[in-house]
Design a protein around this motif. Sequence first.
Motif: not given
Length: 115
Positions: A6-7, A74-75, A77-79, A81-82
Amino acid sequence: MSAHRVQVLVRLRRQGETSHSDLRQALGVDGASITRLVKELEGEGLARRRLDPSDNRYTLAALTPDGERAAADLERSHQAYQERLLDGVSADERESVLRALRHIRTNITQQEERR
């Protein structure tokens, strides 16, 4: 998907074409691991590699269009989630937590320096 994969995807999306050496330093992993990760992404059609034209000792990695889409997903989804995690937490409360965490990090750093 592993955290390192992911990174790599997100870093390549944000920075564009990047040397394996820069990826290694940014992620704090050895060169063989970066090579393996990028080769895996290349095999999946998410990244491409090429020799640095100005110095062929270095290999450059970049995302393919499919890799760009995967990293963007991915970004997003991460946003999301946050946002779910912070639902109902006010800006003042968030700042208080961040201030406390910065203070804790400072204390940890000072303790490690005393060793």
